[in-house]
Design a protein around this motif. Sequence first.
Motif, PDB file in Angstrom:
ATOM      1  N   ILE A  71       0.859  -1.181   0.000  1.00  0.00           N
ATOM      2  CA  ILE A  71       0.000   0.000   0.000  1.00  0.00           C
ATOM      3  C   ILE A  71       0.894   1.230   0.000  1.00  0.00           C
ATOM      4  O   ILE A  71       1.641   1.465   0.947  1.00  0.00           O
ATOM      5  CB  ILE A  71      -0.924   0.017   1.231  1.00  0.00           C
ATOM      6  CG1 ILE A  71      -1.753  -1.263   1.280  1.00  0.00           C
ATOM      7  CG2 ILE A  71      -1.824   1.240   1.209  1.00  0.00           C
ATOM      8  CD1 ILE A  71      -2.583  -1.401   2.527  1.00  0.00           C
ATOM      9  N   PRO A  72       0.898   2.035  -1.047  1.00  0.00           N
ATOM     10  CA  PRO A  72       1.779   3.203  -1.086  1.00  0.00           C
ATOM     11  C   PRO A  72       1.431   4.196   0.006  1.00  0.00           C
ATOM     12  O   PRO A  72       0.267   4.467   0.276  1.00  0.00           O
ATOM     13  CB  PRO A  72       1.535   3.786  -2.482  1.00  0.00           C
ATOM     14  CG  PRO A  72       0.175   3.292  -2.874  1.00  0.00           C
ATOM     15  CD  PRO A  72       0.040   1.938  -2.241  1.00  0.00           C
ATOM     16  N   ALA A  73       2.456   4.709   0.648  1.00  0.00           N
ATOM     17  CA  ALA A  73       2.248   5.670   1.724  1.00  0.00           C
ATOM     18  C   ALA A  73       2.106   7.074   1.163  1.00  0.00           C
ATOM     19  O   ALA A  73       2.873   7.465   0.278  1.00  0.00           O
ATOM     20  CB  ALA A  73       3.424   5.627   2.695  1.00  0.00           C
ATOM     21  N   PRO A  74       1.149   7.841   1.646  1.00  0.00           N
ATOM     22  CA  PRO A  74       1.009   9.230   1.177  1.00  0.00           C
ATOM     23  C   PRO A  74       2.157  10.076   1.682  1.00  0.00           C
ATOM     24  O   PRO A  74       2.815   9.724   2.660  1.00  0.00           O
ATOM     25  CB  PRO A  74      -0.322   9.660   1.807  1.00  0.00           C
ATOM     26  CG  PRO A  74      -0.482   8.779   2.993  1.00  0.00           C
ATOM     27  CD  PRO A  74       0.142   7.468   2.638  1.00  0.00           C
ATOM     28  N   PRO A  75       2.437  11.193   1.044  1.00  0.00           N
ATOM     29  CA  PRO A  75       3.542  12.047   1.493  1.00  0.00           C
ATOM     30  C   PRO A  75       3.282  12.598   2.888  1.00  0.00           C
ATOM     31  O   PRO A  75       2.156  12.953   3.228  1.00  0.00           O
ATOM     32  CB  PRO A  75       3.580  13.158   0.441  1.00  0.00           C
ATOM     33  CG  PRO A  75       2.201  13.158  -0.157  1.00  0.00           C
ATOM     34  CD  PRO A  75       1.744  11.731  -0.127  1.00  0.00           C
ATOM     35  N   LEU A  76       4.329  12.640   3.698  1.00  0.00           N
ATOM     36  CA  LEU A  76       4.211  13.141   5.054  1.00  0.00           C
ATOM     37  C   LEU A  76       4.609  14.610   5.107  1.00  0.00           C
ATOM     38  O   LEU A  76       5.357  15.091   4.254  1.00  0.00           O
ATOM     39  CB  LEU A  76       5.114  12.338   5.992  1.00  0.00           C
ATOM     40  CG  LEU A  76       4.710  10.880   6.225  1.00  0.00           C
ATOM     41  CD1 LEU A  76       5.754  10.204   7.090  1.00  0.00           C
ATOM     42  CD2 LEU A  76       3.354  10.770   6.880  1.00  0.00           C
ATOM     43  N   PRO A  77       4.130  15.335   6.110  1.00  0.00           N
ATOM     44  CA  PRO A  77       4.544  16.730   6.253  1.00  0.00           C
ATOM     45  C   PRO A  77       6.049  16.831   6.484  1.00  0.00           C
ATOM     46  O   PRO A  77       6.700  15.869   6.870  1.00  0.00           O
ATOM     47  CB  PRO A  77       3.765  17.204   7.497  1.00  0.00           C
ATOM     48  CG  PRO A  77       2.657  16.219   7.646  1.00  0.00           C
ATOM     49  CD  PRO A  77       3.149  14.929   7.097  1.00  0.00           C
ATOM     50  N   LYS A  78       6.576  17.988   6.237  1.00  0.00           N
ATOM     51  CA  LYS A  78       7.998  18.206   6.421  1.00  0.00           C
ATOM     52  C   LYS A  78       8.391  17.941   7.878  1.00  0.00           C
ATOM     53  O   LYS A  78       7.698  18.323   8.807  1.00  0.00           O
ATOM     54  CB  LYS A  78       8.359  19.650   6.044  1.00  0.00           C
ATOM     55  CG  LYS A  78       9.845  19.937   6.106  1.00  0.00           C
ATOM     56  CD  LYS A  78      10.129  21.377   5.700  1.00  0.00           C
ATOM     57  CE  LYS A  78      11.619  21.658   5.789  1.00  0.00           C
ATOM     58  NZ  LYS A  78      11.932  23.053   5.408  1.00  0.00           N
ATOM     59  N   ASP A  79       9.510  17.237   8.055  1.00  0.00           N
ATOM     60  CA  ASP A  79      10.069  16.883   9.365  1.00  0.00           C
ATOM     61  C   ASP A  79       9.262  15.801  10.085  1.00  0.00           C
ATOM     62  O   ASP A  79       9.623  15.409  11.199  1.00  0.00           O
ATOM     63  CB  ASP A  79      10.186  18.105  10.292  1.00  0.00           C
ATOM     64  CG  ASP A  79      11.170  19.124   9.749  1.00  0.00           C
ATOM     65  OD1 ASP A  79      12.083  18.704   9.026  1.00  0.00           O
ATOM     66  OD2 ASP A  79      11.010  20.315  10.051  1.00  0.00           O
ATOM     67  N   ALA A  80       8.172  15.323   9.514  1.00  0.00           N
ATOM     68  CA  ALA A  80       7.414  14.251  10.156  1.00  0.00           C
ATOM     69  C   ALA A  80       8.167  12.934   9.998  1.00  0.00           C
ATOM     70  O   ALA A  80       8.847  12.713   9.005  1.00  0.00           O
ATOM     71  CB  ALA A  80       6.017  14.139   9.551  1.00  0.00           C
ATOM     72  N   GLU A 251      -0.127  21.769  13.023  1.00  0.00           N
ATOM     73  CA  GLU A 251       0.893  21.374  12.062  1.00  0.00           C
ATOM     74  C   GLU A 251       2.254  21.802  12.579  1.00  0.00           C
ATOM     75  O   GLU A 251       2.364  22.707  13.419  1.00  0.00           O
ATOM     76  CB  GLU A 251       0.612  21.993  10.692  1.00  0.00           C
ATOM     77  CG  GLU A 251       0.527  23.502  10.718  1.00  0.00           C
ATOM     78  CD  GLU A 251       0.065  24.087   9.404  1.00  0.00           C
ATOM     79  OE1 GLU A 251       0.357  25.276   9.174  1.00  0.00           O
ATOM     80  OE2 GLU A 251      -0.586  23.365   8.618  1.00  0.00           O
ATOM     81  N   ILE A 252       3.301  21.149  12.096  1.00  0.00           N
ATOM     82  CA  ILE A 252       4.650  21.458  12.538  1.00  0.00           C
ATOM     83  C   ILE A 252       5.067  22.831  12.019  1.00  0.00           C
ATOM     84  O   ILE A 252       4.868  23.145  10.847  1.00  0.00           O
ATOM     85  CB  ILE A 252       5.635  20.368  12.069  1.00  0.00           C
ATOM     86  CG1 ILE A 252       5.282  19.026  12.714  1.00  0.00           C
ATOM     87  CG2 ILE A 252       7.075  20.752  12.392  1.00  0.00           C
ATOM     88  CD1 ILE A 252       6.143  17.876  12.264  1.00  0.00           C
ATOM     89  N   SER A 253       5.636  23.621  12.902  1.00  0.00           N
ATOM     90  CA  SER A 253       6.072  24.962  12.528  1.00  0.00           C
ATOM     91  C   SER A 253       7.451  24.900  11.875  1.00  0.00           C
ATOM     92  O   SER A 253       8.380  24.286  12.424  1.00  0.00           O
ATOM     93  CB  SER A 253       6.123  25.871  13.762  1.00  0.00           C
ATOM     94  OG  SER A 253       6.676  27.125  13.444  1.00  0.00           O
ATOM     95  N   GLU A 254       7.586  25.506  10.721  1.00  0.00           N
ATOM     96  CA  GLU A 254       8.856  25.518  10.014  1.00  0.00           C
ATOM     97  C   GLU A 254       9.868  26.453  10.669  1.00  0.00           C
ATOM     98  O   GLU A 254      11.074  26.326  10.431  1.00  0.00           O
ATOM     99  CB  GLU A 254       8.637  25.935   8.552  1.00  0.00           C
ATOM    100  CG  GLU A 254       7.756  24.969   7.764  1.00  0.00           C
ATOM    101  CD  GLU A 254       7.576  25.394   6.330  1.00  0.00           C
ATOM    102  OE1 GLU A 254       8.112  26.473   5.969  1.00  0.00           O
ATOM    103  OE2 GLU A 254       6.912  24.668   5.575  1.00  0.00           O
ATOM    104  N   GLU A 255       9.411  27.360  11.487  1.00  0.00           N
ATOM    105  CA  GLU A 255      10.298  28.327  12.120  1.00  0.00           C
ATOM    106  C   GLU A 255      10.789  27.866  13.490  1.00  0.00           C
ATOM    107  O   GLU A 255      11.499  28.620  14.178  1.00  0.00           O
ATOM    108  CB  GLU A 255       9.568  29.664  12.270  1.00  0.00           C
ATOM    109  CG  GLU A 255       9.096  30.257  10.950  1.00  0.00           C
ATOM    110  CD  GLU A 255       8.286  31.515  11.140  1.00  0.00           C
ATOM    111  OE1 GLU A 255       8.018  31.865  12.323  1.00  0.00           O
ATOM    112  OE2 GLU A 255       7.916  32.150  10.129  1.00  0.00           O
TER     113      GLU A 255
END
Length: 379
Positions: A71-80, A251-255
Amino acid sequence: MVINQISKDAKSKDCFENFEKIMDFVEKNHFKYKAPLSDHEVNHPRKVKSEIHEWLEDSIAFLRKLPPRSIPAPPLPKDAKYAPNLLLESRLFETVGIYFGEEETYLLNRAMLKLLNETNAVSVRFWGKILGRSRSYWVIEGQVPADNPDPLPLPYERFGQGVNALTYWVANDVQGHWHELPAISPEHIKRARTAKHIMTGHLNAKVDVYPPFPGVEKHYLKAQIVRITYSTVIAPNNFYKANDEDATKIEISEEFAMPGTEELKSLENWVHVHPNILEAGRITHLEPQVGPEEDKDEVMNKILTADPIKERLRPLSEDNPFTGFEANWLVRVHGDTQVFNMADKDEGKSTTYAVLALRPLTWPGACVIANVSLLSLGL
């Protein structure tokens, strides 16, 4: 034997003639020797595999190279994290006194990868271990897309939402079969708050309490795991931020920049990740059923006043203090607190190998660890 007989009958006239007959008989009829049957072949004992043989077979199958993910995994958020490196995290947990052994840790890491490969989970992490009377439970937590076609009846919260937002798998043996725990209802949560039951290690065991618990041990286990998770999963302040479109989501903060050890010792710099579980046993209130003369908004406001929804990313300093303590969390620093200057490409930066451990007094077995380079949601 034949020669001896001939030598005895040497005086007989027919001895040589008889010898020729015997030799001719032997040449025509070859002597075929067959060994007698062994005791094993005669009695036909039942073949029994030893425990070590079964363990070896299970180990070989468990450690066999994993096939490509079906089962292909969907893209994860950055840094997840797709799957945390438990082998790396175990070094930090060992620093604060939590250790399962190198072999068990490797097998747990392998079990997480197998679950990712065999289920539609997009990420997993090792949740912890719950001790039982006869057998214990190893627990792995995962995030599974909420695409279940069979909706749960009210007052259940839907798959992927509320107290059923996360999926949990448990096993008595790390190399054994991992069982997915079922969805739970608000009644399971409410009864789990007052019911005192020691786990047996058997998912379908009866929960012998009064008033009766509406389910078996797997429901009780799931309810307690959810209660612990929603109370103890924390993150440094500003690691997450509220979603711009939906304030109930984060959501994860990029800053975000990881604070130093001294800053992390303050409870004000830590926040809860999950929303609070209401007294109603849910994350959100159901829409009230009102009569023709009642105002729906007024009824909902009364419900929210009696059972309020708290801010999601609320600081740990706002938690009610544990009886006899100033706060509900204990903070300890383990290891070397010396600050070292980085060399080569990281010149100008500094680091420390100190490990911070936060333990909630409400759930003494839980622990969150962190240092300047790694954060674990805890066990």
